[in-house]
Design a protein around this motif. Structure first.
Motif, PDB file in Angstrom:
ATOM      1  N   LYS A  20      25.384  11.446  -1.181  1.00  0.00           N
ATOM      2  CA  LYS A  20      26.694  12.119  -1.155  1.00  0.00           C
ATOM      3  C   LYS A  20      26.653  13.451  -1.897  1.00  0.00           C
ATOM      4  CE  LYS A  20      29.349   7.842  -0.837  1.00  0.00           C
ATOM      5  NZ  LYS A  20      29.972   6.804  -1.681  1.00  0.00           N
ATOM      6  N   LYS A  21      25.826  13.514  -2.937  1.00  0.00           N
ATOM      7  CA  LYS A  21      25.704  14.764  -3.714  1.00  0.00           C
ATOM      8  C   LYS A  21      24.856  15.815  -2.995  1.00  0.00           C
ATOM      9  CE  LYS A  21      26.376  12.956  -8.362  1.00  0.00           C
ATOM     10  NZ  LYS A  21      25.764  12.627  -9.669  1.00  0.00           N
ATOM     11  N   GLY A  22      24.226  15.422  -1.904  1.00  0.00           N
ATOM     12  CA  GLY A  22      23.420  16.381  -1.143  1.00  0.00           C
ATOM     13  C   GLY A  22      22.017  16.582  -1.689  1.00  0.00           C
ATOM     14  N   LEU A  23      21.596  15.733  -2.640  1.00  0.00           N
ATOM     15  CA  LEU A  23      20.238  15.859  -3.178  1.00  0.00           C
ATOM     16  C   LEU A  23      19.213  15.369  -2.158  1.00  0.00           C
ATOM     17  CD1 LEU A  23      20.874  14.594  -6.824  1.00  0.00           C
ATOM     18  CD2 LEU A  23      20.736  16.961  -6.024  1.00  0.00           C
ATOM     19  N   THR A  24      19.667  14.529  -1.243  1.00  0.00           N
ATOM     20  CA  THR A  24      18.852  14.117  -0.095  1.00  0.00           C
ATOM     21  C   THR A  24      19.763  14.028   1.115  1.00  0.00           C
ATOM     22  OG1 THR A  24      17.417  12.410   0.857  1.00  0.00           O
ATOM     23  CG2 THR A  24      19.089  11.640  -0.683  1.00  0.00           C
ATOM     24  N   LYS A  25      19.254  14.460   2.270  1.00  0.00           N
ATOM     25  CA  LYS A  25      20.101  14.488   3.472  1.00  0.00           C
ATOM     26  C   LYS A  25      20.276  13.103   4.086  1.00  0.00           C
ATOM     27  CE  LYS A  25      19.058  19.263   4.696  1.00  0.00           C
ATOM     28  NZ  LYS A  25      18.370  20.123   5.664  1.00  0.00           N
ATOM     29  N   SER A  26      19.256  12.261   3.903  1.00  0.00           N
ATOM     30  CA  SER A  26      19.312  10.899   4.437  1.00  0.00           C
ATOM     31  C   SER A  26      18.653   9.958   3.435  1.00  0.00           C
ATOM     32  CB  SER A  26      18.575  10.800   5.783  1.00  0.00           C
ATOM     33  OG  SER A  26      19.161  11.638   6.756  1.00  0.00           O
ATOM     34  N   ILE A  27      19.014   8.686   3.529  1.00  0.00           N
ATOM     35  CA  ILE A  27      18.391   7.675   2.652  1.00  0.00           C
ATOM     36  C   ILE A  27      17.889   6.506   3.488  1.00  0.00           C
ATOM     37  CG2 ILE A  27      19.509   8.197   0.440  1.00  0.00           C
ATOM     38  CD1 ILE A  27      21.705   6.159   1.123  1.00  0.00           C
TER      39      ILE A  27
END
Length: 317
Positions: A153-160
């Motif tokens: 959600k913070k945008g540190l990764t685009k997908s998990i």
């Protein structure tokens, strides 16, 4: 003109190249050159992890290729993974931020929980008891996942996503997750074809990335006399039919099954050879034939974690 690697879409609309460079066991000192060579050859997907101990070197290669104008950051798909000692919720974001700093990027495209089980937090990456056994953490991967959702959600990764999860663990995660994993990265090759787990993932709209597609010939714990996939006489015979190498054949085997695949090499000629897989397809009957090679030949089982309640290989898939 370099070959363009086809992409597939995650359920969230993000795209991933179906083929990438694995960096497990690539030594610092070798991996920078390997990543530079791969990008020059046309690779756009780099698979990393904190535990590989080489993310700074991978980052150096990426920065150099961006500086040279060979690629832009948005041309690259970068995956990394949360190591087992950082499963506690408060440790997930700092672990990812360490990875981002090491890679020299503002975010990764995909962040995975590397294994469903955790190790004791706050010290060594493989913390051991006096008797040499591993010190486990009892953090539930559902708790870890909440923190994964937060960094997403913070945008540190685009997908998990996840790695090395079995079908029951995935099912349990899906029942409790707010954001569904986009991928399950699992060991996959003809000796461990993972047909059932791949089918399960597909039914849940989760993509499969196959690691060690070449049977990991350089695994550190290989014993003399262990079967080597690429030396398999039946495989060599089939490769001749396509005028391809056994390595190219088993990489294509993953692609033709709809899996993403990330072969690892640090040798420029092999990095190039592994890339030459987009000019042929396997006949359906040859995929079926390769499926018959399965002997439950798991290479990467992390046996020393077998007694952990979340060790994933106690059930068929």
């Amino acid at each position: 003109m370099t070959t363009k690697v086809p992409k597939v879409k995650f359920y969230n609309g993000q795209e991933i190249p179906v083929f990438g460079l694995g960096t497990w066991k690539s030594k610092p000192g070798e991996v920078t050159q390997a990543v530079k060579d791969a990008i020059d050859i046309g690779y756009r997907h780099i698979d990393c992890a904190h535990i590989y101990g080489n993310e700074k070197e991978v980052g150096a290669a990426i920065r150099e290729k961006i500086a040279q104008g060979v690629v832009k950051r948005e041309d690259l798909f970068i995956t990394s993974k949360l190591w087992n000692t950082f499963h506690r919720q408060d440790l997930v974001e700092p672990a990812l931020r360490t990875t981002l700093a090491d890679l020299g990027v503002e975010n990764v495209d995909l962040y995975l929980i590397h294994w469903p089980f955790g190790y004791k937090e706050g010290g060594e990456l493989a913390p051991t008891n006096p008797d040499g056994s591993l010190q486990f953490s009892d953090v539930d991967y559902l708790e870890t996942w909440k923190a994964m959702e937060s960094v997403n959600k913070k945008g540190l990764t685009k997908s998990i996503g996840v790695s090395n999860f079995n079908s029951e663990q995935l099912e349990r995660l899906l029942k409790n997750a707010e954001i569904k994993p986009v991928v399950n990265q699992i060991e996959c090759h003809p000796y461990l074809n993972q047909l059932k787990l791949a089918e399960f993932c597909k039914s849940k709209n989760i993509l499969v990335t196959g690691y060690s597609p070449l049977g990991s010939p350089d695994r550190p714990w290989a014993k003399p006399g262990d079967p080597q996939l690429l030396d398999d006489a039946k495989l060599k015979e089939l490769a001749k039919k396509y005028n391809k190498t056994p390595a190219q054949l088993v990489i294509r085997y993953q692609l033709d099954r709809g899996n993403i695949v990330i072969p690892k090499s640090v040798t420029k000629s092999r990095i190039a050879e592994n890339f030459e897989v987009f000019d042929f397809k396997l006949a359906p009957e040859d995929i079926e034939y390769l499926n018959t090679f399965d002997c439950n030949g798991r290479i990467c089982a992390l046996e020393n974690s077998r007694s952990h309640q979340y060790w994933p290989f106690n059930i068929p898939f």
